[in-house]
Design a protein around this motif. Sequence first.
Motif, PDB file in Angstrom:
ATOM      1  N   GLN A  39      36.324  38.253  48.034  1.00 26.08           N
ATOM      2  CA  GLN A  39      36.292  38.192  46.625  1.00 26.08           C
ATOM      3  C   GLN A  39      35.001  38.955  46.305  1.00 26.08           C
ATOM      4  O   GLN A  39      34.733  39.598  45.137  1.00 26.08           O
ATOM      5  N   VAL A  40      33.860  39.104  47.005  1.00 24.08           N
ATOM      6  CA  VAL A  40      32.690  39.575  46.748  1.00 24.08           C
ATOM      7  C   VAL A  40      32.810  41.181  46.656  1.00 24.08           C
ATOM      8  O   VAL A  40      32.475  41.984  45.881  1.00 24.08           O
ATOM      9  N   LYS A  41      33.827  41.484  47.618  1.00 23.66           N
ATOM     10  CA  LYS A  41      34.072  43.136  47.743  1.00 23.66           C
ATOM     11  C   LYS A  41      34.966  43.525  46.364  1.00 23.66           C
ATOM     12  O   LYS A  41      34.599  44.601  45.986  1.00 23.66           O
ATOM     13  N   ALA A  43      34.889  42.100  43.405  1.00 23.21           N
ATOM     14  CA  ALA A  43      33.985  42.154  42.208  1.00 23.21           C
ATOM     15  C   ALA A  43      32.759  43.156  42.244  1.00 23.21           C
ATOM     16  O   ALA A  43      31.949  43.199  41.268  1.00 23.21           O
ATOM     17  N   SER A  44      32.526  43.680  43.572  1.00 25.42           N
ATOM     18  CA  SER A  44      31.470  44.754  43.461  1.00 25.42           C
ATOM     19  C   SER A  44      31.586  46.263  43.030  1.00 25.42           C
ATOM     20  O   SER A  44      30.616  46.989  42.688  1.00 25.42           O
ATOM     21  N   ARG A  45      32.949  46.459  42.353  1.00 23.88           N
ATOM     22  CA  ARG A  45      33.384  47.569  41.798  1.00 23.88           C
ATOM     23  C   ARG A  45      33.659  47.521  40.631  1.00 23.88           C
ATOM     24  O   ARG A  45      34.238  46.289  40.291  1.00 23.88           O
ATOM     25  N   SER A  46      33.767  48.489  39.726  1.00 28.08           N
ATOM     26  CA  SER A  46      34.207  48.342  38.409  1.00 28.08           C
ATOM     27  C   SER A  46      35.770  48.270  38.593  1.00 28.08           C
ATOM     28  O   SER A  46      36.466  49.119  39.376  1.00 28.08           O
ATOM     29  N   ARG A  47      36.393  47.578  37.652  1.00 31.44           N
ATOM     30  CA  ARG A  47      37.798  47.405  37.832  1.00 31.44           C
ATOM     31  C   ARG A  47      38.470  47.505  36.360  1.00 31.44           C
ATOM     32  O   ARG A  47      37.748  47.307  35.283  1.00 31.44           O
ATOM     33  N   LYS A  48      39.855  47.803  36.603  1.00 32.78           N
ATOM     34  CA  LYS A  48      40.652  47.877  35.026  1.00 32.78           C
ATOM     35  C   LYS A  48      41.332  46.640  34.782  1.00 32.78           C
ATOM     36  O   LYS A  48      41.883  46.344  33.565  1.00 32.78           O
ATOM     37  N   ARG A  49      41.487  45.847  35.730  1.00 40.26           N
ATOM     38  CA  ARG A  49      42.046  44.366  35.562  1.00 40.26           C
ATOM     39  C   ARG A  49      41.046  43.397  36.405  1.00 40.26           C
ATOM     40  O   ARG A  49      40.469  43.700  37.285  1.00 40.26           O
ATOM     41  N   ALA A  50      41.560  41.919  35.891  1.00 41.47           N
ATOM     42  CA  ALA A  50      40.549  40.968  36.480  1.00 41.47           C
ATOM     43  C   ALA A  50      40.756  40.875  37.983  1.00 41.47           C
ATOM     44  O   ALA A  50      42.067  41.179  38.562  1.00 41.47           O
ATOM     45  N   VAL A  51      39.838  40.252  38.693  1.00 39.61           N
ATOM     46  CA  VAL A  51      39.964  39.953  39.961  1.00 39.61           C
ATOM     47  C   VAL A  51      40.978  39.075  40.106  1.00 39.61           C
ATOM     48  O   VAL A  51      40.967  37.894  39.423  1.00 39.61           O
ATOM     49  N   GLY A  52      41.862  39.110  40.974  1.00 42.28           N
ATOM     50  CA  GLY A  52      43.144  38.093  41.134  1.00 42.28           C
ATOM     51  C   GLY A  52      44.433  38.861  40.632  1.00 42.28           C
ATOM     52  O   GLY A  52      45.381  38.333  40.866  1.00 42.28           O
ATOM     53  N   GLY A  53      44.269  39.740  39.779  1.00 41.98           N
ATOM     54  CA  GLY A  53      45.515  40.561  39.084  1.00 41.98           C
ATOM     55  C   GLY A  53      46.085  41.284  39.900  1.00 41.98           C
ATOM     56  O   GLY A  53      45.551  41.860  41.124  1.00 41.98           O
ATOM     57  N   GLY A  54      47.237  41.608  39.730  1.00 41.09           N
ATOM     58  CA  GLY A  54      48.105  42.542  40.287  1.00 41.09           C
ATOM     59  C   GLY A  54      48.940  41.918  41.737  1.00 41.09           C
ATOM     60  O   GLY A  54      48.925  40.811  41.669  1.00 41.09           O
TER      61      GLY A  54
END
Length: 310
Positions: A39-41, A43-54
């Motif tokens: 999870q830390v990995k 959240a450590s970079r810019s994303r186009k979708r929320a963590v956990g999506g896809g």
Amino acid sequence: MGNRARAVIVSNRRITGLTSEVIAELVVEIGPLWHERHQVKLASRSRKRAVGGGPKHRLVFVDRMLATLVHLRHGVTHDVLACWFGVDRSTITRAVGEVRPLLAERGCTVSSDVRLRTLAEVVEHLGSSGMTGIIDGTEIRVRRPAAGRKDRDRFISGKNKQNAVKSMVVTGGVGSVLRCSPSRPASCADITHARQLGLATLLAAAPALEILADAGYQGLGAQTGGRVVTPPHRKFKKNAPDWYEEMYEHRRKAHSSRRIRVEHGIARLKNWRTLARHLGRREHMSDTVQAIAGLLSHQQTADLHSTRQM
């Protein structure tokens, strides 16, 4: 991977070298750590979708753990594991690279509530328990460095005349693995490796204890106040009297019979095929050695506990 195949891996100790109870304990212990780091990995970079999506993982954590254990135990290539688990080879490579450091950080299990992660903790444990420790160096054959690399000759073992890395193994008096050091190029002498690890300094400041070693560590005894015991020196190199030869052989065999337990411990480590002949990157050897030492010590402790309950 199907539930039936997963059950076969977990239930058959020959596949992973571990019982199903130990594997369950590993999943409970390491699973949350892997999830937290993952999870830390993310959240450590810019994303186009929320963590956990896809899309979700095709290789769940339990399968990642099993793939790593099979790889360490039998040296199975990532291609074979990818076919077995029904994923791409890069997925297996990434899974092993994530789980192996977590296994290495666990340290060696002495009892259900005692775990040794550093050499200082091993020396402290031996001193407080009054147990005799045994040390020895072991070499693991690795791939030859690329031509033109300036430190290429450092990996050539002067003993076995092959490319290898070296690790110092510490066991208890009964052969239980207490510590495997990070690997070093095999051209490093055993005593030099021990000094670089700080063993002489730790023993000099430690309470009275006994460490058995072979002739490769002669010289540490004087630096540690006699805490490191090595084979007797041969005073007569030529024309030795018969009485001296008899006494020397008796003392040498007595010392060898006491420290043979470390050879048994190293043999159990080498039963894990990754340490018999390592075909992967040399940079991963330290994590591999320490991960296997931790797994072996955990299983040894579990076996000892189950034997006492019988």
